[in-house]
Design a protein around this motif. Structure first.
Motif, PDB file in Angstrom:
ATOM      1  N   THR A   1      21.395 -10.512 -13.333  1.00  0.00           N
ATOM      2  CA  THR A   1      22.471 -10.949 -14.313  1.00  0.00           C
ATOM      3  C   THR A   1      23.739 -10.676 -13.660  1.00  0.00           C
ATOM      4  OG1 THR A   1      22.873  -8.791 -15.316  1.00  0.00           O
ATOM      5  CG2 THR A   1      21.057 -10.189 -16.423  1.00  0.00           C
ATOM      6  N   GLY A   2      24.818 -11.313 -14.070  1.00  0.00           N
ATOM      7  CA  GLY A   2      26.007 -10.981 -13.519  1.00  0.00           C
ATOM      8  C   GLY A   2      26.561  -9.662 -13.567  1.00  0.00           C
ATOM      9  N   TYR A   3      25.958  -8.757 -14.483  1.00  0.00           N
ATOM     10  CA  TYR A   3      26.496  -7.224 -14.668  1.00  0.00           C
ATOM     11  C   TYR A   3      25.719  -6.699 -13.668  1.00  0.00           C
ATOM     12  CZ  TYR A   3      28.419  -8.266 -19.430  1.00  0.00           C
ATOM     13  OH  TYR A   3      29.097  -8.722 -20.204  1.00  0.00           O
ATOM     14  N   GLN A   4      24.564  -7.071 -13.179  1.00  0.00           N
ATOM     15  CA  GLN A   4      23.771  -6.224 -12.015  1.00  0.00           C
ATOM     16  C   GLN A   4      24.398  -6.591 -10.614  1.00  0.00           C
ATOM     17  OE1 GLN A   4      20.004  -7.896 -13.203  1.00  0.00           O
ATOM     18  NE2 GLN A   4      19.929  -6.473 -15.045  1.00  0.00           N
ATOM     19  N   TYR A   5      24.609  -7.845 -10.437  1.00  0.00           N
ATOM     20  CA  TYR A   5      25.159  -8.373  -9.226  1.00  0.00           C
ATOM     21  C   TYR A   5      26.732  -8.254  -9.281  1.00  0.00           C
ATOM     22  CZ  TYR A   5      22.609 -11.286  -5.813  1.00  0.00           C
ATOM     23  OH  TYR A   5      21.538 -11.469  -4.680  1.00  0.00           O
TER      24      TYR A   5
END
Length: 948
Positions: free
Chosen positions: A576-580
């Motif tokens: 997800t964008g939160y992880q990346y």
């Protein structure tokens, strides 16, 4: 066995690559309760956890079997389970299965790509009958073997199973040869499924020579993930018992007494699996030992590998030799303390990390290169082929490569030289079709280089990087490399995980810059360091997140919790964008500042860590069983909170890993997850990819010695109890910094920790945080002008159009109070603003002016004028669209009658460059201007800034 310099030879200054077979001296203290070799549990990671759906399997996809460290062969069982194909036909070993498909030659440990795992060449099925009742081409499943885990034994270099049909199978190996022993209780037949590998087969051949008790052949097929990487493998097997009968099958034809079968062609769209093979029968009750050499060059090479490595050796001899090689490999890391469970998890992870990469040259030194020509590796060196770099290095560069550098520096040297061979043979930096994005081999090479693996052609590697990774992007293997090189971003409409590719490419460019700096190439270092900061182009200052960006602005409707919105707009690869959102390992300080500072970023990271392994489907939590999140626990060190790093890692170890068959939380990806786990317990992690810098979290063992084969030891000691570092001495010198630079990895040394049950102040000062590499952050980052007919040397508007240099001022020329950029064709000549600082001559001024334009505009942003007295002033800057005309406050400085396209053509029209002036305080002295952190609507391009 693969050969390495013994410690004794290294200490004596002898460089000959000879594997030490002398047992290491016993330590002065008592031996650990569970020795490293005995601690390995090959069944960890073999069970798919069907209760989790994280986007990738909750499945290590490891295997029990026989192998030696970095060996070419991994003889092992592959299982089958009727019913759910997602479990039953994993292409490897799945613990809940009750059938064994056979015993193959190779395995890719831990890969993804369900159903397309690759490997498993030339499987053999021991059949307790004297004839085959059905053609295997018609129903090979009828020959699958039932078994029970109670009847299995697995040790490093050895596997044994007593099958339900009464046949006991044992496997062991040398580097290039599988040695198998089949003990039959009654009727004895070996079914040789030469076209039975995991992925599609385009052809195969088998030849039986009863007189010499030899069977040989080849297969041609596709490798892991079936993305277009094709290969041919050869085998040659000798048996120690005569054949009572034999035969072959080829499609519907099954002929007793036949000694040859072949099915081949040039069509790579077919699948000939199980269509061709043979069988051998032996006297009832026979115990048969088979020695199978493998080669990727020829049948003769396979035979030479077998004869050189196993000639005159019994099964027991080879097994003992394999055990010694694993004792040596596992002995590179001696950990004291820990209970049996912790030691089992740790040493099993170390074992898994040493299964790959794999040598590909024959004992003669010959190997098939990337150009499909036969080459010879230098004596004493090894060649590692592309299929062993999982995802073309996407997984390996984040943990496994660094662990190899610390334990087997000669292997690291050979990996780098093998990468150089790839580039020399193909002119490319990707080994064929890549499953994952990024020029990851560049990161591997630069990282290993910084850790001391410099025994390769360093100048050739750098020269190739400089030549291939720039405009016109005709030799790069980076998808959408042209747009990225020209504009510093990849617009979200490109799909294919466009946003995460910008982040990966930024890491690639940082790695190149670091290598260039080490080799004294200042120009290359500066150029690529500027590109290393391109991640800022996809940081949205309004929402405070790394976010997909369109040519008309950031896509703030995109849900950062999703891996893909279902409309083909996938933006973050397997995440997800939160992880990346934290994948800026080389410049975390700037990322933290842009996120709002330490307190704000800490709260955001805490939200991510609330769930350690949530997966990539509509989640704000983390995904620590997958590679893009690997650095995230150590981000707390940059947030001046190393105690939170320690807390997070302890949670990971206790919540995500255990010693059960499902004890690996995700695909091991040829050892990268296991290598990460090893670093987590060692208390150091190479978090800044492209360098050998080590970020410190504190060890989970009382004492660790890393004693590399042919390198300098690292000793990690602790005093006190607890998980938190209260003080640290590096080589006897006290330090509070929570990291050590790459020189420590190169020279070895001692880390002496004092531990505590409660967090202290160690590592919490602003000066204690690991480095952030900020050089290049203020450099121009966009190429907007091109020579006529060479429009592929730039792009201004993300749709391949640029200003023609022939109609523009000469580089360095004065125009309307500005200086036109002095940029060579294909190099950055303007800023896409993300807060860059533009230094100005210190002077009083009544206005500051900007030279630029907007594409898909107009575009407005807020710039900051800095004065020499430390004060500042915010000013609005607006530019009209280059094709539409000026907006309020703009003055048209110049216009051109055409624009250039990447395809080499031009198009007529009027295209403009404007100036925009803002009033400043004439009573103060202007020092510099900070360009806007971002702009609305279109994309702003600034060519120059001047005070007047």
């Amino acid at each position: 066995m693969i050969s390495f310099p013994s410690r004794r030879a290294w200490l004596a200054g002898i460089l000959a690559p000879v594997l030490s077979t002398v047992a290491l001296a016993a330590p002065a203290t008592a031996a650990p309760a569970l020795a490293p070799f005995d601690a390995v549990n090959q069944f960890i990671g073999t069970e798919l956890d069907t209760t989790q759906n994280k986007s990738n399997d909750a499945y290590g996809n490891t295997f029990p079997g026989a192998a030696v460290p970095f060996g070419m062969v991994q003889p092992s069982p592959t299982t089958y389970k009727p019913g759910n194909a997602g479990v039953g036909e994993k292409g490897g070993y799945e613990y809940t299965a009750s059938l064994i498909r056979g015993f193959g030659m190779t395995r890719h440990s831990g890969t993804g790509c369900t159903g397309r795992f690759g490997g498993y060449e030339f499987p053999t099925i021991p059949y307790a009958g004297d004839s085959l009742p059905v053609n295997p081409a018609t129903d090979v499943k009828g020959y699958y073997l039932s078994f029970s885990h109670a009847n299995e034994v697995a040790q490093p270099g050895y596997y044994k199973v007593a099958l339900d049909n009464g046949v006991t199978t044992e496997l062991t190996a040398t580097t290039r040869t599988a040695v198998s022993r089949y003990a039959f209780a009654g009727a004895a037949t070996l079914l040789l499924d030469v076209s039975g590998q995991n992925n599609r087969s385009f052809g195969s051949e088998i030849t039986i020579d009863p007189a010499s008790r030899t069977v040989s052949g080849w297969m041609y097929g596709t490798d892991v993930c079936d993305v277009g990487n094709l290969y041919k493998a050869y085998f040659s097997t000798t048996y120690d018992q005569p054949f009572s009968s034999y035969g072959t099958w080829n499609d519907a034809e099954m002929v007793t007494g036949s000694t040859h079968a072949e099915k081949s062609g040039t069509d790579t769209g077919v699948d000939f699996r199980h269509d061709t093979g043979g069988w051998l029968t032996f006297a009832p009750g026979t115990t048969v030992t088979a020695k199978t050499g493998l080669s990727y060059v020829s049948v003769a090479g396979a035979a030479a590998n077998r004869d050189r490595e196993t000639g005159g050796k019994s099964f027991t001899d080879v097994r003992k030799q394999a055990k010694r090689s694993w004792q040596e490999a596992l002995g590179t890391v001696t950990a004291a303390g820990g209970d049996d469970a912790q030691r089992t998890s740790f040493y099993t992870a170390l074992y898994h990390a040493f299964l790959h990469p794999n040598v590909r040259e024959d004992v003669t030194g010959e190997y098939l290169g990337y150009d499909d020509e036969v080459h010879t590796v230098a004596r004493g060196r090894h060649f590692y082929r592309d299929i062993n770099f999982a995802g073309s290095g996407w997984d390996m560069y984040r943990s496994q490569a660094q662990l190899i550098a610390l334990t087997f520096p000669r292997v690291a040297d050979d990996i780098n030289q093998s990468i150089v061979a790839l580039v020399q043979q193909t002119g490319r930096w990707a080994p064929g079709a890549a499953r994952m994005q990024g020029d990851n081999l560049q990161v591997i090479l630069a990282t290993l280089d910084d850790m001391g693996a410099t025994g390769y052609d360093r100048q050739a590697a750098l020269a190739s990087m400089v030549a291939t990774q720039r405009l016109p992007a005709t030799t790069t293997t980076r998808s959408d490399g042209y747009q990225y090189f020209a504009t510093g971003m990849i617009e979200n409409r490109k799909g294919d995980f466009a946003t995460s590719r910008v982040l990966e490419y930024s890491v690639d460019d940082f790695a190149i810059a670091e290598l260039a700096g080490r080799l004294g190439s200042v120009a290359a270092r500066d150029f690529f360091m500027g590109r290393a900061q391109n991640w800022m182009n996809v940081f949205d200052p309004v929402t405070g997140h790394l976010r997909p960006r369109e040519r008309t602005g950031f896509d703030r409707s995109f849900d950062l919790r999703t891996r893909d919105d279902g409309s083909g707009r996938g933006q973050f690869n397997q995440s997800t964008g939160y992880q990346y959102g934290w994948m800026v390992p080389h410049n975390l300080a700037t990322l933290i500042a842009k996120r709002g500072g330490v307190a704000a970023a800490t709260a955001q990271l805490d939200t991510l860590m609330a769930q350690l392994d949530a997966g990539a489907y509509t989640q704000t939590g983390n995904y620590l069983s997958n590679q893009p999140a690997f650095t995230t626990p150590w981000v707390y060190n940059w947030l001046q909170a190393p105690a939170r790093t320690a807390d997070t890692l302890r949670r990971v170890v206790s919540e995500m890993y255990d010693t059960t068959p499902s004890g690996l939380p995700g695909n091991d990806d040829q050892g990268s997850l296991s290598a990460w786990y090893v670093f987590a317990q060692l208390g150091v992690y190479p978090a800044i990819y492209g360098t050998g810098d080590l970020v410190i979290s504190g060890p989970m063992f009382s004492k660790v010695t890393i004693d590399p084969v042919g390198g300098r030891p690292v000793k990690i000691t602790t005093s006190g109890a607890g998980r938190y570092v209260s003080s640290l001495k590096v080589d006897g010198v006290r330090q509070t910094a929570s990291w050590v630079d790459a020189s420590f990895a190169r020279r070895g040394g001692t880390l002496a920790f004092t531990m505590s049950d409660t967090p202290g102040t160690w590592g919490t000062a602003a000066a204690d945080v690991p480095p952030s590499y900020t050089a290049g952050a203020d450099a121009r980052n966009s190429v907007g002008t091109t020579p006529d007919g060479q429009g592929n040397l730039g792009s201004l508007d993300l749709s391949d159009w640029s200003l023609p240099r022939s109609a523009l001022p000469a580089p360095g020329a004065a125009i309307a109070g500005f200086t036109w950029p002095s940029a060579a064709p294909g190099t950055p000549d303007n800023w896409i603003p993300h807060g860059q600082r533009v230094d100005l001559p210190d002077a009083a001024a009544t206005s500051v002016s900007f030279l630029g334009l907007a594409t898909n505009g107009p575009a407005t942003g807020v710039a900051t004028v800095q004065y020499t007295d430390g004060s500042s002033q915010q000013v609005n800057v607006t530019f009209g669209d280059w094709a539409a005309g000026a907006v309020g406050g703009n003055v048209e400085v110049l216009s051109v009658p055409a624009r250039n396209n990447a395809n080499g053509t031009s198009a007529a029209g009027t295209f403009r460059v404007f100036s925009a002036s803002v009033a400043v305080d004439a009573a103060r002295t202007v020092d510099a201007v900070l360009l806007p952190e971002g702009t609305d609507k279109g994309i702003m391009h600034v060519f120059d800034v001047a005070a007047s």
